[in-house]
Structures are given as C-alpha cells and as structure tokens.
Design an enzyme around this catalytic site. Structure first.
Site, PDB file in Angstrom:
ATOM      1  N   GLU A  67      -4.848  -8.404  -0.664  1.00  0.00           N
ATOM      2  CA  GLU A  67      -5.270  -8.127   0.706  1.00  0.00           C
ATOM      3  C   GLU A  67      -6.612  -7.438   0.747  1.00  0.00           C
ATOM      4  O   GLU A  67      -6.869  -6.481   0.002  1.00  0.00           O
ATOM      5  CB  GLU A  67      -4.255  -7.240   1.441  1.00  0.00           C
ATOM      6  CG  GLU A  67      -4.614  -7.022   2.918  1.00  0.00           C
ATOM      7  CD  GLU A  67      -3.769  -5.952   3.571  1.00  0.00           C
ATOM      8  OE1 GLU A  67      -2.531  -5.981   3.413  1.00  0.00           O
ATOM      9  OE2 GLU A  67      -4.349  -5.070   4.240  1.00  0.00           O
TER      10      GLU A  67
ATOM     11  N   GLU B 158       0.800  -1.223   0.000  1.00  0.00           N
ATOM     12  CA  GLU B 158       0.000   0.000   0.000  1.00  0.00           C
ATOM     13  C   GLU B 158       0.840   1.284   0.000  1.00  0.00           C
ATOM     14  O   GLU B 158       0.835   2.062   0.959  1.00  0.00           O
ATOM     15  CB  GLU B 158      -0.959  -0.016   1.197  1.00  0.00           C
ATOM     16  CG  GLU B 158      -1.974  -1.138   1.093  1.00  0.00           C
ATOM     17  CD  GLU B 158      -2.961  -1.199   2.236  1.00  0.00           C
ATOM     18  OE1 GLU B 158      -3.926  -1.973   2.112  1.00  0.00           O
ATOM     19  OE2 GLU B 158      -2.775  -0.495   3.240  1.00  0.00           O
TER      20      GLU B 158
END
Length: 437
Positions: A276, A187
């Site tokens: 995820e 991320e």
C-alpha cells in the site's frame, strides 16, 4: 513526526476517514496508436546520455504484479466498467494484476467485496486481503501514550482471530475468489484509528496461530517500512516459518531506506511485497503534470532499490489515484501503466544501468523469452537521446509508448535494433516503455 495531512473524508453515509499520513514523508497490450516515430532517430535538441547496458541473463526478483485497493464500505465499489478498466489490459485499460481488499470485521460486509474480486480474477489478477480490526468481541482497549481508547487483540482470542481470517478466506473461495494471501494486520504501528500490535505480539501470533491459516500469510505491513517492526520477525525462526510474504507500506519512506539487507539474508523462500502507498500525497489531482512523474520514479526505486515483487496503490478509483472518479485513467495511472501493462506477473527484473544521468531512471524486465521490457523515467527538463545495448540479444526491433504533458500511453511505433543496440528518444519530463521483439 508532528506534521500530518488528512485525506478527504471518504464518500458515503457513515464512511470513516481513511487515515492521516505524514506530510513530510506475454503479448503486447493494445494501446491507443499515434503516427509512428522512429525511436532510433536522434532529436537535434536531445542530450546524449551514457549507454544503458541491459543484461537479460542477470535475473533479479520475480515480479508478481501491480495494482490497488478496493474498499466497498468506505468509498463504494468499482462499477463493472471500472473493473475492466482496472484489470483488463486492452486499449484504455490499466493492466493491473493485483487487487487488495479488506477483511471486514463485520461479516455482513464480506459479500460486498466479491464482485470486483471475482472480475479481477477473471482477468488473471491476484487477490490479497488485509484486516483493519478483528471482530469487536475479540478486541480490548488500553492506554497507549495519550490515547486512552487504543485497541488491541485480546491474547485469549488469537486462535479465534486466526479462524476469523480462515473464515474470510473460505467465504471468498466459495464465491469464486481464491485469495493468494491474507495479512495479519494493516499498519499495526500506525493504528490510531484501528488495532495496534507490537512486534512481540505479532511474533506470538505468527509462531502460535498463523500456521493454521489456510492461505499464505502477509506481515507486518508497517506503514513506513519500519525495519524495527519486521527485523524481530526475520530474527525469530518460529515466526518466520509461518510468514510467506513480508509486506510493507512506503508512506514517507526515504529512498535510502528502501534496501533491506536483513531480508536478503534471512528471507530466502519468502516474498517481498509493497502492499500500500499513495505518492507523494493524497491532496493533489492525479492529473497534475509533471508531478505525476513522481510515481514513475517511486516505482523505479521500489523495484530496483527495494527489490519489491509487487507494487500496490491505495484506492484504485480516487482523485489522486490511477483511476479518476469518472472512471478514466489519470496521468498518475498512466505512470503505473507504463509498468503494469508490460511487466506482467512472472516476469523478472533484469540488470540495467539504473541512472545513466541525473534525473533519468531506467529498469528492465524479461518474461523468459526474447522480449525485453525497458521503462525509462526522464524527470529532466530536456529531452534525452538514450543509447541502449542488450547483451547477447537477437532482437531486431523495438516498439515504444510514451506519456508526457501532451500524450498518454501513446504508441510511437517500431524501429530497428542493430546488433543488440538502439537509441531511444526520451522527451522532457516523460515516461517511455520499450518492448523489444
């Protein structure tokens, strides 16, 4: 994007808070048996739905698997029994075939990830790894908006960072775990608590340094499948050449944003993984019903609309995860298992009528033989008698398993397939998996 919900603080001394997330955002496995129910018998109260046509010759993406994350520093390791529950595919097991682990910045923590990863491999699972931060000596701070201590990888450390990822790959390999792929950064566009990257920085690393990494490379793992982060990579030939898996997270991503036409155009030869998510939140118990049905619909859209090849949950063992803290499979985990136990690595998604009626979601898969796996998610408040027709099928029987308010991965026995057709009974607010034979 002003409303945030925090996950509960991770357990264990010194464990950091995981993250904030937008609140607005092949053989049959052995399963617990119940008295057989004839799947072709139409329940009097069940509504009829439009026919679902399944075409095994119309093959779509190859499925790599389903799984979740293990992070021994933040929430402690899975126990030996929990490893088998997660990655085994027998009775009372999830059948997960993907494990994601962290690339810790502190090498002293690497050994903690070995035991679960090795056991997952012994069960046939694929292991991938993602870093949250480079080693401290490679990082500098900078001002990013109102964040005065934002972190980024120093430009003169790109080569050393690639070597750091290689060192982790070699460490795991030497301990019996051959990583399938390693990510550049978890991320990079939601890194308030870890390391930021811009698209240009990631392109530079991919072009100049990722080619030296000795396993497959995943990028960019945007927290919300932000195409503005991955589009520049797809449009840069040098960066794309060193990318193997386009990885994405789906926190708060709307279903209409799941398709990715540019990847279909530019990503030939590359894989597309959802690496995820937790859905819809991290605050509710995983055993709430029918809320746990949301996971089944989410997986459906991830595989049918986004055409992801893998679906990877966040923590495997968590109050909101597929495995409860006591090690038992949750209702949410059962929803995942309706896919993971039956749609095995190497299967292909095949064409099937996706929404024969409102609140009913259907997908189908083939392992290359005569068997076909069909997963039906009925989010409606009424049961449905669903006719299925398999194009050019020689199947003579179909077995089914159901999860609803009162049953969890319960076998309903086998019934007859006649001329490629059968009718499946879908209870109200349920998941049902059919396997033809």
């Amino acid at each position: 994007m002003t409303s945030h919900r925090n996950e509960p603080v991770a357990s264990g001394p010194g464990s950091p808070r995981r993250r904030s997330v937008l609140a607005t955002m092949s053989a049959l496995p052995v399963l617990a048996a119940a008295p057989p129910a004839v799947g072709a018998t139409r329940a009097p109260s069940a509504a009829a739905a439009a026919e679902v046509i399944v075409d095994p010759s119309a093959r779509r993406q190859t499925i790599r698997g389903f799984g979740g994350m293990n992070h021994t520093v933040w929430i402690n390791d899975l126990t030996p029994a929990q490893r088998d529950t997660a990655f085994g595919n027998g009775e009372g097991q999830l059948g997960f075939s993907v494990l994601r682990i962290p690339v810790h910045e502190d090498r002293a923590s690497w050994s903690g990830e070995v035991a679960t990863a090795r056991r997952a491999v012994e069960h046939g699972a694929t292991v991938i790894a993602s870093p949250w931060n480079p080693p401290a000596q490679m990082v500098e701070t900078f001002v990013r908006g109102d964040q005065s201590d934002a972190r980024r990888l120093r430009y003169d450390m790109y080569g050393a960072y690639a070597q750091h990822l290689n060192d982790f790959h070699r460490f795991m390999r030497d301990n019996g775990v051959n990583l399938y792929a390693v990510s550049v950064q978890n991320e990079p566009d939601y890194a308030h608590e870890w390391t930021w990257w811009t698209p240009n920085e990631m392109i530079r690393f991919l072009r100049e340094n990722a080619g030296s990494i000795e396993t497959r490379v995943i990028a960019p793992e945007s927290f919300q499948y932000v195409k503005g982060f991955s589009d520049p990579i797809l449009n840069d030939a040098g960066a794309l050449a060193n990318l193997d898996v386009l990885g994405a997270h789906l926190y708060g991503t709307q279903y209409q944003n799941f398709p990715y036409p540019l990847f279909k155009q530019r990503g030939q030869g590359k894989e597309l993984w959802m690496t995820e998510v937790y859905h819809p939140n991290s605050s509710d118990s995983a055993d709430l019903w029918p809320q746990a049905l949301d996971v089944g619909e989410h997986i459906h859209h991830a595989l049918v609309d986004a055409e992801f090849q893998a679906y990877v949950w966040w923590y495997i063992r968590r109050s909101y995860g597929p495995m409860r803290e006591d090690g038992r499979i949750s209702k949410r985990g059962a929803g995942m298992a309706h896919f993971s136990k039956f749609v095995r690595p190497g299967y292909a998604r095949i064409d099937a009528t996706p929404t024969p009626q409102s609140n009913l979601y259907v997908s189908a898969y083939s392992g290359g033989g005569s068997a076909v796996v069909i997963v039906a998610v009925n989010k409606g408040a009424s049961p449905v008698s669903q006719p299925f027709t398999l194009v050019n099928s020689a199947s003579s029987s179909v077995s089914s398993w159901v999860t609803d308010a009162n049953r969890t991965l319960t076998s309903r026995g086998a019934s007859t397939v006649s001329n490629g057709s059968f009718t499946g009974e879908l209870p109200a607010r349920s998941l049902t998996t059919f396997v033809t034979g």
